[in-house]
Design a protein around this motif. Structure first.
Motif, PDB file in Angstrom:
ATOM      1  N   GLN A   1       0.962  -1.330  -0.117  1.00  0.00           N
ATOM      2  CA  GLN A   1      -0.020  -0.161   0.097  1.00  0.00           C
ATOM      3  C   GLN A   1       0.858   1.251   0.035  1.00  0.00           C
TER       4      GLN A   1
ATOM      5  N   ARG B   1       1.107   5.604  -0.803  1.00  0.00           N
ATOM      6  CA  ARG B   1       0.508   7.044  -0.946  1.00  0.00           C
ATOM      7  C   ARG B   1       1.278   8.002  -2.029  1.00  0.00           C
ATOM      8  N   SER B   2       1.248   7.494  -3.205  1.00  0.00           N
ATOM      9  CA  SER B   2       2.212   8.185  -4.144  1.00  0.00           C
ATOM     10  C   SER B   2       2.023   9.685  -4.228  1.00  0.00           C
TER      11      SER B   2
ATOM     12  N   ASN C   1       8.739   8.498  -4.830  1.00  0.00           N
ATOM     13  CA  ASN C   1       7.617   7.305  -5.026  1.00  0.00           C
ATOM     14  C   ASN C   1       8.691   6.032  -5.150  1.00  0.00           C
TER      15      ASN C   1
ATOM     16  N   THR D   1       1.480   3.664  -9.296  1.00  0.00           N
ATOM     17  CA  THR D   1       2.853   3.506  -8.369  1.00  0.00           C
ATOM     18  C   THR D   1       3.653   4.682  -8.486  1.00  0.00           C
TER      19      THR D   1
ATOM     20  N   ALA E   1      -6.255   2.563  -7.377  1.00  0.00           N
ATOM     21  CA  ALA E   1      -6.402   4.208  -6.749  1.00  0.00           C
ATOM     22  C   ALA E   1      -7.735   4.304  -6.540  1.00  0.00           C
TER      23      ALA E   1
ATOM     24  N   GLN F   1      -3.757   2.345  -3.349  1.00  0.00           N
ATOM     25  CA  GLN F   1      -3.203   3.693  -2.911  1.00  0.00           C
ATOM     26  C   GLN F   1      -4.073   3.987  -1.661  1.00  0.00           C
TER      27      GLN F   1
ATOM     28  N   HIS G   1      -3.665  12.793  -1.175  1.00  0.00           N
ATOM     29  CA  HIS G   1      -2.524  12.939  -2.146  1.00  0.00           C
ATOM     30  C   HIS G   1      -2.126  14.401  -2.349  1.00  0.00           C
TER      31      HIS G   1
ATOM     32  N   THR H   1      -7.908   8.627  -1.527  1.00  0.00           N
ATOM     33  CA  THR H   1      -8.051   7.242  -1.815  1.00  0.00           C
ATOM     34  C   THR H   1      -8.245   6.575  -0.657  1.00  0.00           C
TER      35      THR H   1
END
Length: 299
Positions: free
Chosen positions: A10, A12-13, A20, A45, A189, A219, A223, A229
């Motif tokens: 998992q 959190r891009s 990332n 990703t 996402a 995700q 963000h 997400t």
């Protein structure tokens, strides 16, 4: 029990691909260190950026994409199967791409323990929706829809590849199951709004319908580009039971040991794949008779 150790990462891009990738390296190392043979990451990703101009500025072809390069390196370094749930890649000639039409693919990659790419999948179903509270998405404005169902082999097990919104189209997963897949995937996402309502039931439904494991890395969180997400990365067994789930929307790794023989066992108990039949669709009664529906019927 023979089995396969699988992990869902998992993330959190954010909008910085390099950051990332650093997170990707750390989480893949953690998953591999905990014994995972197959590791899956979420949709997008490499970068989550809503603004189209900003996305285009950082877009690369698959051959030049730093996330793709890092994934190949990580798969070989840890001797694992690494499934990049998806990342955005440029398609066609950048100079000749239409400024208003799709110029990218939402593409998944699977790398083998030797670091070679063994499968790619472009997301088929575009997330073009208008949700409550003004939340609206038009993926088709940026991404070209894929046209091909894809399965790939992880050791001796066939996996089906899908991405996020695909999970709402059962026929894709049914076709993969009929093609021999006992593990289905839907890295995502998922928006927080739709995730709260539908995430768990969709994952479990696809597992039950097909007598298959479902692995969906997600995700999670708030963000940089303003989206929210849902998280809750899941690994579900062929009976619809949740084997592993991420804690809310925080970044991390969830693992489970899966036995593909359980898929065959579930399909023997409820052989709906084998019992499925084709059928004709009868015309509505009004078309048959040319008349109107009787009073009190319809909706």
């Amino acid at each position: 029990m023979t089995g396969l150790a699988v992990a869902a990462i998992q993330m959190r891009s954010g909008m910085d691909a390099a950051a990332n990738i650093d997170t990707l390296r750390d989480l893949v190392a953690e998953a591999a260190g905990r014994g995972a043979r197959y590791v899956q990451t979420p949709e997008m990703t490499g970068c989550l950026v809503r603004d189209r101009a900003s996305l285009m500025a950082g877009l690369r072809t698959a051959d030049d994409d730093p996330v793709v390069a890092a994934a190949a390196e990580l798969a070989a370094a840890h001797e694992i199967y690494l499934h990049i749930g998806s990342t955005a890649v440029r398609i066609g000639d950048a100079a000749g791409a239409s400024a208003s039409g799709p110029v990218a693919a939402n593409r998944a990659f699977v790398f083998g323990p030797d670091g070679r790419c063994q499968a790619v999948y472009d997301k088929i179903h575009m997330f073009d929706v208008d949700l409550d509270n003004g939340e609206s998405w038009r993926e088709s404005a940026t991404y070209r829809a894929g046209e091909e169902m894809v399965t790939t082999r992880i050791d001796d097990t066939v996996f089906g590849l899908a991405i996020c919104y695909d999970i709402r189209f059962p026929q894709l997963f049914r076709d993969q199951a009929l093609a021999g897949a006992s593990v289905l995937t839907a890295p995502a996402a998922f928006t927080r709004q739709t995730g709260v309502a539908h995430w768990h039931v969709l994952q479990r439904s696809r597992a039950i319908e097909n007598g298959a494991f479902v692995i969906s890395a997600a995700q999670g969180g708030d963000h940089e580009d303003g989206r929210e997400t849902y998280g809750h990365s899941l690994i579900v067994d062929p009976w619809g039971r949740v084997l592993a789930e991420a804690d809310g929307d925080e970044a991390g790794v969830v693992l489970a040991q899966i036995d593909p023989a359980e898929s065959a066992a579930a399909r023997r108990k409820i052989p709906n794949l084998k019992n499925s039949r084709t059928y004709r669709c009868a015309a509505p009664e009004t078309e048959k008779t040319g008349g109107t529906m009787p009073a009190g019927t319809g909706s």
